[in-house]
Design a protein around this motif. Structure first.
Motif, PDB file in Angstrom:
ATOM      1  N   HIS A  77      88.706 -27.315  39.563  1.00  0.00           N
ATOM      2  CA  HIS A  77      88.003 -26.238  38.916  1.00  0.00           C
ATOM      3  C   HIS A  77      86.973 -25.635  39.865  1.00  0.00           C
ATOM      4  CE1 HIS A  77      86.075 -24.194  35.501  1.00  0.00           C
ATOM      5  NE2 HIS A  77      84.955 -24.526  36.100  1.00  0.00           N
ATOM      6  N   GLU A  78      86.091 -26.469  40.381  1.00  0.00           N
ATOM      7  CA  GLU A  78      85.063 -25.976  41.308  1.00  0.00           C
ATOM      8  C   GLU A  78      85.693 -25.496  42.608  1.00  0.00           C
ATOM      9  OE1 GLU A  78      82.183 -25.525  40.046  1.00  0.00           O
ATOM     10  OE2 GLU A  78      82.622 -26.714  38.279  1.00  0.00           O
ATOM     11  N   LEU A  79      86.790 -26.100  43.001  1.00  0.00           N
ATOM     12  CA  LEU A  79      87.494 -25.670  44.202  1.00  0.00           C
ATOM     13  C   LEU A  79      88.005 -24.240  44.038  1.00  0.00           C
ATOM     14  CD1 LEU A  79      88.671 -26.368  46.986  1.00  0.00           C
ATOM     15  CD2 LEU A  79      90.696 -27.197  45.789  1.00  0.00           C
ATOM     16  N   ALA A  80      88.499 -23.910  42.853  1.00  0.00           N
ATOM     17  CA  ALA A  80      88.975 -22.547  42.603  1.00  0.00           C
ATOM     18  C   ALA A  80      87.831 -21.547  42.712  1.00  0.00           C
ATOM     19  CB  ALA A  80      89.620 -22.458  41.224  1.00  0.00           C
ATOM     20  N   HIS A  81      86.674 -21.880  42.153  1.00  0.00           N
ATOM     21  CA  HIS A  81      85.519 -20.993  42.277  1.00  0.00           C
ATOM     22  C   HIS A  81      85.188 -20.747  43.746  1.00  0.00           C
ATOM     23  CE1 HIS A  81      84.432 -20.784  38.074  1.00  0.00           C
ATOM     24  NE2 HIS A  81      84.288 -22.092  37.975  1.00  0.00           N
ATOM     25  N   SER A  82      85.158 -21.811  44.531  1.00  0.00           N
ATOM     26  CA  SER A  82      84.758 -21.658  45.927  1.00  0.00           C
ATOM     27  C   SER A  82      85.809 -20.908  46.748  1.00  0.00           C
ATOM     28  CB  SER A  82      84.451 -23.022  46.548  1.00  0.00           C
ATOM     29  OG  SER A  82      85.564 -23.877  46.444  1.00  0.00           O
ATOM     30  N   ILE A  83      87.090 -21.116  46.489  1.00  0.00           N
ATOM     31  CA  ILE A  83      88.136 -20.400  47.224  1.00  0.00           C
ATOM     32  C   ILE A  83      88.065 -18.909  46.936  1.00  0.00           C
ATOM     33  CG2 ILE A  83      90.635 -20.032  47.350  1.00  0.00           C
ATOM     34  CD1 ILE A  83      90.948 -23.067  46.972  1.00  0.00           C
ATOM     35  N   VAL A  84      87.907 -18.544  45.674  1.00  0.00           N
ATOM     36  CA  VAL A  84      87.842 -17.134  45.311  1.00  0.00           C
ATOM     37  C   VAL A  84      86.539 -16.513  45.815  1.00  0.00           C
ATOM     38  CG1 VAL A  84      87.771 -15.532  43.360  1.00  0.00           C
ATOM     39  CG2 VAL A  84      89.395 -17.415  43.374  1.00  0.00           C
ATOM     40  N   ALA A  85      85.464 -17.270  45.813  1.00  0.00           N
ATOM     41  CA  ALA A  85      84.199 -16.755  46.334  1.00  0.00           C
ATOM     42  C   ALA A  85      84.324 -16.418  47.816  1.00  0.00           C
ATOM     43  CB  ALA A  85      83.086 -17.767  46.110  1.00  0.00           C
ATOM     44  N   ILE A  86      84.949 -17.283  48.570  1.00  0.00           N
ATOM     45  CA  ILE A  86      85.151 -17.016  50.000  1.00  0.00           C
ATOM     46  C   ILE A  86      86.054 -15.806  50.181  1.00  0.00           C
ATOM     47  CG2 ILE A  86      86.207 -17.932  52.107  1.00  0.00           C
ATOM     48  CD1 ILE A  86      85.212 -20.720  51.165  1.00  0.00           C
ATOM     49  N   ALA A  87      87.113 -15.711  49.373  1.00  0.00           N
ATOM     50  CA  ALA A  87      88.023 -14.577  49.470  1.00  0.00           C
ATOM     51  C   ALA A  87      87.331 -13.262  49.095  1.00  0.00           C
ATOM     52  CB  ALA A  87      89.236 -14.798  48.574  1.00  0.00           C
ATOM     53  N   ALA A  88      86.345 -13.328  48.206  1.00  0.00           N
ATOM     54  CA  ALA A  88      85.626 -12.127  47.784  1.00  0.00           C
ATOM     55  C   ALA A  88      84.522 -11.732  48.749  1.00  0.00           C
ATOM     56  CB  ALA A  88      85.039 -12.342  46.391  1.00  0.00           C
ATOM     57  N   GLY A  89      84.249 -12.560  49.733  1.00  0.00           N
ATOM     58  CA  GLY A  89      83.238 -12.238  50.724  1.00  0.00           C
ATOM     59  C   GLY A  89      81.907 -12.919  50.512  1.00  0.00           C
ATOM     60  N   ALA A  90      81.832 -13.832  49.557  1.00  0.00           N
ATOM     61  CA  ALA A  90      80.596 -14.579  49.324  1.00  0.00           C
ATOM     62  C   ALA A  90      80.520 -15.755  50.293  1.00  0.00           C
ATOM     63  CB  ALA A  90      80.539 -15.088  47.885  1.00  0.00           C
ATOM     64  N   ARG A  91      79.335 -16.266  50.467  1.00  0.00           N
ATOM     65  CA  ARG A  91      79.139 -17.442  51.314  1.00  0.00           C
ATOM     66  C   ARG A  91      78.848 -18.629  50.404  1.00  0.00           C
ATOM     67  NH1 ARG A  91      74.580 -19.766  54.285  1.00  0.00           N
ATOM     68  NH2 ARG A  91      73.270 -18.317  53.148  1.00  0.00           N
ATOM     69  N   VAL A  92      79.707 -19.656  50.461  1.00  0.00           N
ATOM     70  CA  VAL A  92      79.511 -20.859  49.650  1.00  0.00           C
ATOM     71  C   VAL A  92      78.464 -21.721  50.325  1.00  0.00           C
ATOM     72  CG1 VAL A  92      80.597 -22.923  48.698  1.00  0.00           C
ATOM     73  CG2 VAL A  92      81.854 -20.776  48.737  1.00  0.00           C
ATOM     74  N   PHE A 145      97.327 -22.741  36.754  1.00  0.00           N
ATOM     75  CA  PHE A 145      98.380 -22.563  37.748  1.00  0.00           C
ATOM     76  C   PHE A 145      99.064 -23.889  38.062  1.00  0.00           C
ATOM     77  CE2 PHE A 145      99.851 -22.358  42.164  1.00  0.00           C
ATOM     78  CZ  PHE A 145     100.696 -21.267  42.081  1.00  0.00           C
ATOM     79  N   ILE A 146      98.293 -24.941  38.242  1.00  0.00           N
ATOM     80  CA  ILE A 146      98.862 -26.259  38.546  1.00  0.00           C
ATOM     81  C   ILE A 146      99.677 -26.783  37.372  1.00  0.00           C
ATOM     82  CG2 ILE A 146      98.284 -28.681  38.987  1.00  0.00           C
ATOM     83  CD1 ILE A 146      95.923 -27.627  40.661  1.00  0.00           C
ATOM     84  N   ALA A 147      99.158 -26.643  36.155  1.00  0.00           N
ATOM     85  CA  ALA A 147      99.821 -27.210  34.984  1.00  0.00           C
ATOM     86  C   ALA A 147     101.064 -26.432  34.562  1.00  0.00           C
ATOM     87  CB  ALA A 147      98.847 -27.275  33.815  1.00  0.00           C
ATOM     88  N   ILE A 148     101.000 -25.118  34.600  1.00  0.00           N
ATOM     89  CA  ILE A 148     102.086 -24.316  34.062  1.00  0.00           C
ATOM     90  C   ILE A 148     103.070 -23.861  35.131  1.00  0.00           C
ATOM     91  CG2 ILE A 148     102.646 -22.214  32.766  1.00  0.00           C
ATOM     92  CD1 ILE A 148     101.166 -24.425  31.165  1.00  0.00           C
ATOM     93  N   VAL A 149     102.581 -23.412  36.264  1.00  0.00           N
ATOM     94  CA  VAL A 149     103.460 -22.829  37.274  1.00  0.00           C
ATOM     95  C   VAL A 149     104.087 -23.894  38.159  1.00  0.00           C
ATOM     96  CG1 VAL A 149     103.563 -21.232  39.217  1.00  0.00           C
ATOM     97  CG2 VAL A 149     102.181 -20.672  37.219  1.00  0.00           C
ATOM     98  N   ILE A 150     103.272 -24.812  38.682  1.00  0.00           N
ATOM     99  CA  ILE A 150     103.804 -25.836  39.587  1.00  0.00           C
ATOM    100  C   ILE A 150     104.526 -26.941  38.822  1.00  0.00           C
ATOM    101  CG2 ILE A 150     103.176 -27.567  41.300  1.00  0.00           C
ATOM    102  CD1 ILE A 150     100.972 -25.729  42.224  1.00  0.00           C
ATOM    103  N   LYS A 151     104.081 -27.258  37.599  1.00  0.00           N
ATOM    104  CA  LYS A 151     104.658 -28.291  36.734  1.00  0.00           C
ATOM    105  C   LYS A 151     104.825 -29.619  37.464  1.00  0.00           C
ATOM    106  CE  LYS A 151     107.191 -24.993  33.973  1.00  0.00           C
ATOM    107  NZ  LYS A 151     108.482 -24.495  33.549  1.00  0.00           N
ATOM    108  N   PRO A 152     103.711 -30.314  37.739  1.00  0.00           N
ATOM    109  CA  PRO A 152     103.839 -31.608  38.411  1.00  0.00           C
ATOM    110  C   PRO A 152     104.594 -32.610  37.548  1.00  0.00           C
ATOM    111  CG  PRO A 152     101.573 -31.208  37.723  1.00  0.00           C
ATOM    112  CD  PRO A 152     102.335 -29.972  37.438  1.00  0.00           C
TER     113      PRO A 152
END
Length: 65
Positions: free
Chosen positions: A1-16, A52-59
């Protein structure tokens, strides 16, 4: 969950600056250069990585089918 926030923040141009898991999960970002739409997307991104992990990747051996 927190990893998703940080990945999108970096992609949006924010500094984590900091990621905490304990005692309270949070991500501290410098979002001065990000517009308001980007901030909303960063906030909403936390629910999309688990989805995405639960529905799309279906581990294997996952309880949702």
């Amino acid at each position: 969950h927190e990893l998703a926030h940080s990945i999108v923040a970096i992609a949006a141009g924010a500094r984590v600056i900091e990621i905490n898991i304990f005692p309270t999960p949070n991500v501290l970002c410098d979002v001065i250069s990000v517009d308001s739409t980007g901030i909303v997307v960063i906030g909403m991104s936390g629910m999309f990585l688990p989805y995405f992990i639960a529905i799309v990747i279906k581990p294997k051996n996952f309880w949702v089918e």
